[in-house]
Write a protein that holds these residues in place. Sequence first.
Motif, mmCIF file in Angstrom:
data_model
loop_
_atom_site.group_PDB
_atom_site.id
_atom_site.type_symbol
_atom_site.label_atom_id
_atom_site.label_comp_id
_atom_site.label_asym_id
_atom_site.label_seq_id
_atom_site.Cartn_x
_atom_site.Cartn_y
_atom_site.Cartn_z
ATOM 1 N N VAL A 235 50.572 71.832 31.267
ATOM 2 C CA VAL A 235 50.725 73.244 31.554
ATOM 3 C C VAL A 235 52.127 73.761 31.842
ATOM 4 O O VAL A 235 52.963 73.025 32.455
ATOM 5 N N PRO A 247 52.253 78.373 36.898
ATOM 6 C CA PRO A 247 51.740 78.406 35.554
ATOM 7 C C PRO A 247 51.820 79.600 34.777
ATOM 8 O O PRO A 247 51.590 80.706 35.577
ATOM 9 N N LEU A 251 51.310 79.898 26.980
ATOM 10 C CA LEU A 251 51.301 78.787 26.264
ATOM 11 C C LEU A 251 51.656 78.887 24.664
ATOM 12 O O LEU A 251 52.505 78.452 23.830
#
Length: 258
Positions: A235, A247, A251
């Motif tokens: 992560v 987080p 991504l």
Amino acid sequence: MQKSLVVRVLKCVNKARLFAALLLLTSCYSFVAHAAPTGLTATKGSQANGIALQWQDTASSTYRIYRALGVNGIMTQIATVTTKTYQDTSADNGVTYGYRIRNAAGTWSNIDYGYQKLPAQSLGPTVANGYTKISAGNHHSLALKADGRLFASGLNANGQLGDGTVSQSTVFKPVLTGVSDMLAGASVSFALKTNGTLWATGSGYSNTWQQILTGVSSLHTNYNKSTFWAVVSGVAYTGTQATNWAPTLSLKILETEL
């Protein structure tokens, strides 16, 4: 009639004496006036133990040495000598100085610049304990050695060197140990230690290294170093202060930025 003639003659004699005295005074003044020191030169990288100055002058026996940071900086006196040479042993590595000489008569020399020879350093990763990575911010740089020691140099207004001060350093100084990777941002520095902890110093943090995350496997940034990511268990985490790393949902953005 004779008395009047005598008076006139005496007046002419006095005028002649005054003129002669003025000529003598002018001659004496010309004799004592000092010319300016000439031919000032400073060594430029030829010496490792300072910067050597030399100049010429015809009469003066006392000289004041003035130095500035850079050629056009403000001159301040650093020494007084009675010779026409001077060795500036207080010069720092990697800094260019401007120099000027003033003699006892108050006349100035030309300005010249100089710098001292940098010590030889090995930057090859194949050399034992050599440097394995260098990263540059806007005005500071980080250098990582194979033995995990991290060195920093440059401006330090935001504490980006991580040495506990906000004073700049013209030489690389050791600031952290046990480091496996690092990145320098505009005015911030990040270090990933071999134990998986992420540390930061500089803008948004402090002038000393602060631990940000644990369990970090890799450290990344984008092309202009405006954003930094740390990967924890697959992560991506990002943040700008010690307390806001979290987080990120980006991504795919991270994958395209790397």
